[in-house]
Design an enzyme around this catalytic site. Structure first.
Site, short mmCIF file in Angstrom:
data_model
loop_
_atom_site.label_atom_id
_atom_site.label_comp_id
_atom_site.label_asym_id
_atom_site.label_seq_id
_atom_site.Cartn_x
_atom_site.Cartn_y
_atom_site.Cartn_z
N GLU A 25 0.75 -1.23 -0.08
CA GLU A 25 -0.02 0.01 0.08
C GLU A 25 0.93 1.37 0.15
O GLU A 25 0.48 2.30 0.69
CB GLU A 25 -1.13 0.17 1.35
CG GLU A 25 -2.02 -1.04 1.03
CD GLU A 25 -3.16 -0.78 1.86
OE1 GLU A 25 -3.49 0.16 2.52
OE2 GLU A 25 -3.79 -1.97 2.00
C1 LIG Z 1 2.01 -9.85 1.05
C2 LIG Z 1 1.82 -8.77 0.00
C3 LIG Z 1 0.67 -8.56 -0.51
C4 LIG Z 1 0.48 -7.68 -1.53
N1 LIG Z 1 -1.09 -7.34 -1.94
C5 LIG Z 1 -1.23 -6.63 -2.91
C6 LIG Z 1 -2.74 -6.64 -3.26
O1 LIG Z 1 -3.53 -6.92 -2.60
N2 LIG Z 1 -2.91 -5.96 -4.51
C7 LIG Z 1 -1.84 -5.47 -5.40
O2 LIG Z 1 -1.90 -4.90 -6.29
N3 LIG Z 1 -0.49 -5.70 -4.90
C8 LIG Z 1 -0.29 -6.28 -3.89
N4 LIG Z 1 0.99 -6.26 -3.22
C9 LIG Z 1 2.03 -5.84 -3.86
C10 LIG Z 1 2.78 -4.60 -3.26
O3 LIG Z 1 1.89 -3.48 -3.06
C11 LIG Z 1 4.16 -4.15 -3.61
O4 LIG Z 1 5.00 -5.18 -3.25
C12 LIG Z 1 4.65 -2.71 -3.44
O5 LIG Z 1 3.72 -1.87 -4.23
C13 LIG Z 1 5.96 -2.60 -3.81
O6 LIG Z 1 6.16 -3.03 -5.27
P1 LIG Z 1 7.50 -3.93 -5.72
O7 LIG Z 1 7.39 -5.24 -4.53
O8 LIG Z 1 7.23 -4.61 -7.05
O9 LIG Z 1 8.73 -3.29 -5.22
P2 LIG Z 1 9.62 -2.60 -6.53
O10 LIG Z 1 8.80 -1.37 -6.97
O11 LIG Z 1 10.31 -3.33 -7.39
O12 LIG Z 1 10.73 -1.66 -5.34
C14 LIG Z 1 11.73 -2.19 -4.77
C15 LIG Z 1 12.35 -1.17 -4.20
O13 LIG Z 1 12.78 0.01 -4.50
C16 LIG Z 1 12.12 1.22 -4.06
N5 LIG Z 1 11.52 1.98 -4.98
C17 LIG Z 1 10.93 1.95 -6.05
N6 LIG Z 1 10.73 3.27 -6.90
C18 LIG Z 1 11.37 4.00 -6.39
C19 LIG Z 1 11.42 5.47 -6.39
N7 LIG Z 1 10.81 6.12 -7.50
N8 LIG Z 1 12.22 6.07 -5.63
C20 LIG Z 1 12.67 5.40 -4.53
N9 LIG Z 1 12.74 4.31 -4.31
C21 LIG Z 1 11.84 3.12 -4.90
C22 LIG Z 1 10.69 0.55 -3.27
O14 LIG Z 1 10.57 1.47 -2.14
C23 LIG Z 1 11.51 -0.76 -2.77
O15 LIG Z 1 12.13 -0.56 -1.61
C24 LIG Z 1 1.36 -7.27 -2.18
C25 LIG Z 1 2.60 -7.63 -1.88
C26 LIG Z 1 2.81 -8.46 -0.95
C27 LIG Z 1 4.42 -8.84 -0.55
#
Ligand SMILES: Cc1cc2nc3c(=O)[nH]c(=O)nc-3n(C[C@H](O)[C@H](O)[C@H](O)COP(=O)(O)OP(=O)(O)OC[C@H]3O[C@@H](n4cnc5c(N)ncnc54)[C@H](O)[C@@H]3O)c2cc1C
Length: 643
Positions: A428
């Site tokens: 979120e």
């Molecule tokens: C248990 C679980 C439940 C979830 N439930 C849902 C759900 O119900 N529906 C849904 O749609 N998604 C869901 N998600 C997805 C979740 O919202 C994402 O994991 C989250 O948005 C982060 O995306 P990512 O994991 O791809 O990280 P990435 O976007 O790959 O980011 C990797 C790292 O880089 C950082 N980063 C990325 N962009 C930037 C930037 N511009 N500046 C600085 N730092 C940055 C991030 O903060 C993170 O530390 C869930 C994930 C998990 C693990």
């Protein structure tokens, strides 16, 4: 158009600028109601927007109490949190029991069969249910805060509400599907396509990590309608029946914590969605997601507050009972400071949450910044609290509940709370993204008056016009940051022993605005890339909001709960030290050298430092590519029999 052709560019195809544009386009730009948070970042400490402490409507409060009492009795007697942990599964009977109580409709209006609870009681419900096992909190919150009910409540048509809300209030589960293998924090890369066809749309794509995705019968799916002549297109939200032909639940994912979570990989292959199942219009998907989160975001801190209360409870009982070196461990200073941090911070988090919920309930204020601040603050602080709890519990903090029980000891699942909580800093809106999102609002006033001066695409005449506008704004605004109520020793006297903290907060909010202004003048357009600086600005804002909230609450409750004044004072003292460290770090830090070092690290210059270990096995890609088409996997959907 075939599904392969309709796949949008992904991978390296989306630039920083494009990602930013998508984020900017989905931002809500209007401020119809006042916002304490927005004013705070401008150096205008509008305590009157949160003081006096709101009072809930007595009739709705009584209804909430009645439900919470039933929920309390149910989860205490019928739900075995440890069994859920052991089986990594919430039993069907728990889904059914919660449905009978109306827990899936806590936030849904009574006219659609829901309980119509206030945000505050909804959050208390989540906290209570989640304290037995956090996976239950996540189930209920993903269903109601980001799943189908909330976007329909705000953007749905009457027909959509009538069609879906009664089903959801009755216990059908919903999920929210935005994330994809290649789409995390950056929705500009969204690859799921909604292709316009006769009578509706055809969906193709793969969605990752959808909480409730394996059990949901109704889904909110974010998909991209291709832009064509005469068609706006763009990322669009749809309500989709989970059983539609062409949907396959390919996986149930497993995580560090939240073992009971029903989280899916879901494939859409030529899934027909009738046009009347679109929510809010083409291209409005991300705006809907963000607006939904304005109040939706309150549910996650509710779980964090619940975890903090739970941790405080274990820490207090254990630290009084465990004797080492001649006294209870809680009386050793190193542990005592941890207890004080846990109690003060739990009070601070609960206060921020209650205030945000009640402000959302009485609809006088815009709470989008405050809700984002509490999400950020509570997820970070709850993690620290749980970590301190593990430390205080010593070896037992690292031992599983079942292992403790087998030795005849109290089976407090402390290591589990640490695992279950960790995700709150990621989903979120990760902490890094929350910093950017809130910082964007914090600097909005500057961008709206001075944006064209620093925009490289604006010509000289445009820059001159912007310069004149900015000069007029700053001529009025800057002098106001020099003096304020916080400098007068008698101000905020009505807050008694807490007055000094409010004077500090008033002064600090002006200092924060001045610091942001200096940053703007120094870095201009490059400011948006100064993420570490902006992160600190936002963290200071969160602390100042917390200080303000606890002072207002403690004063309002001083007769009923005089010891609240002590907790508020303790919180403010600790918070002020954190703020001072953050102010120092704004200008004294290693950000620039860290950035340069990171480049060298990414280039592999220090790769020798990683020698002497066995690296993680495998040479698969870090992000698995996906191809559109029919599923080749078994459907692992779990069907919950109705209550
Ligand atoms: C248990 C679980 C439940 C979830 N439930 C849902 C759900 O119900 N529906 C849904 O749609 N998604 C869901 N998600 C997805 C979740 O919202 C994402 O994991 C989250 O948005 C982060 O995306 P990512 O994991 O791809 O990280 P990435 O976007 O790959 O980011 C990797 C790292 O880089 C950082 N980063 C990325 N962009 C930037 C930037 N511009 N500046 C600085 N730092 C940055 C991030 O903060 C993170 O530390 C869930 C994930 C998990 C693990």
């Amino acid at each position: 158009m075939t599904s392969t052709q309709s796949r949008p560019p992904t991978g390296g195809d989306v630039s920083y600028q494009e990602a930013r544009q998508v984020a900017e386009a989905s931002r809500e730009k209007d401020w119809a109601r006042p916002s304490f948070g927005k004013e705070l970042f401008l150096g205008r400490f509008r305590l009157d927007l949160i003081d006096p402490w709101p009072t809930p409507d007595p009739e709705r409060a009584a209804k909430g109490e009645e439900f919470l009492a039933k929920l309390d009795a149910y989860v205490r007697s019928e739900v075995d949190g440890q069994q859920i942990e052991r089986d990594a599964r919430i039993p069907d009977e728990v889904f059914q029991g919660l449905a009978r109580l109306g827990a899936f409709g806590m936030k849904i209006d009574e006219k659609y069969g829901g309980l119509g609870l206030t945000n505050r009681d909804y959050c208390r419900g989540l906290m209570l249910a989640g304290s037995v096992n956090p996976s239950i909190g996540a189930l209920l919150s993903a269903h109601q805060s980001i799943g189908v009910p909330q976007p329909l409540k705000i953007f749905g048509t009457d027909e959509q509400k009538q069609k879906y809300l009664p089903r959801l209030a009755g216990g059908e589960v919903s999920a929210f599907l935005l994330t994809e293998p290649d789409v995390g924090s950056d929705p500009a890369r969204l690859g799921t396509i909604a292709e316009p066809v006769e009578g509706g749309y055809k969906l193709n794509g793969v969605k990752l990590w959808a909480t409730n995705g394996t059990v949901a019968t109704l889904l909110v799916v974010m998909a991209r309608v291709p832009k064509t002549e005469g068609r706006r297109g763009g990322i669009t939200a749809f309500v989709v029946e989970g059983d539609s032909e062409g949907i396959t639940v390919e996986r149930r994912n497993a995580f560090l914590g939240l073992r009971g979570l029903e989280n899916s990989v879901t494939r859409f292959h030529d899934v027909f969605v009738p046009a009347d199942q679109m929510i809010g219009g083409e291209g409005r998907g991300l705006k809907i997601a963000l607006t939904t989160l304005n109040t939706g975001r309150l549910s996650l801190p509710a779980s964090c507050v619940g975890a903090a209360k739970w941790s405080l409870n274990v820490a207090r009982e254990w630290s009084a009972a465990r004797v080492q070196w001649g006294r209870p461990v809680g009386q050793h200073e190193a542990v005592a400071t941890k207890l004080a941090f846990m109690a003060a911070t739990t009070y601070g988090m609960e206060t921020m949450l209650d205030l945000c919920c009640m402000l959302a309930d009485d609809e006088q204020n815009d709470i989008r910044i405050e809700a984002a601040l509490i999400k950020l603050f509570a997820s970070e602080m709850a993690w620290l609290i749980a970590d301190e709890l593990v430390q205080i519990r010593g070896g037992r903090g690292y031992e599983s509940a079942d292992s403790l029980a087998a030795r005849g000891e109290r089976s407090a699942p402390v290591e589990q709370i640490l695992r279950d909580l960790r995700i709150n800093r990621i989903f979120e809106g990760s902490t890094e993204i929350m910093h950017l999102l809130i910082a964007r609002e914090a600097v909005d006033a500057h961008l709206s008056v001075a944006g064209d001066i620093i925009d490289p695409d604006v010509d000289l005449a445009g820059k001159a016009r912007a310069g004149a506008k900015a000069s007029a704004f700053y001529a009025r605004w800057l002098p106001k940051l020099a003096v304020g109520r916080g400098q007068s020793p008698a101000s905020y006297g009505e807050f008694g022993p807490l007055a000094g903290h409010l004077r500090y907060a008033e002064r600090a909010s002006r200092k924060l605005a001045r610091s942001t202004f200096y940053g703007m003048s120094r870095w201009q357009g490059k400011m948006e890339r100064k993420e570490a600086f902006l992160g600190r600005v936002v963290d200071i804002g969160a602390e100042l909001f917390a200080i303000s909230a606890v002072c207002v609450r403690a004063r309002a409750e001083k007769d009923a709960r005089p010891e609240g004044l002590e907790l508020a004072d303790l919180f403010c003292r600790q918070s002020r030290l954190r703020i001072e460290r953050l102010f120092d770090a704004l200008w004294s830090n290693t950000d620039t050298v860290d950035g340069k070092a990171a480049k060298r690290i990414l280039d592999g210059r220090y790769a020798w430092l990683e020698e002497g270990i066995v690296p993680a096995p495998g040479d698969e890609p870090w992000v698995a590519p996906w191809t559109p088409g029919p599923s080749t996997e078994r459907d692992v959907r779990r069907r919950i029999p109705p209550a």
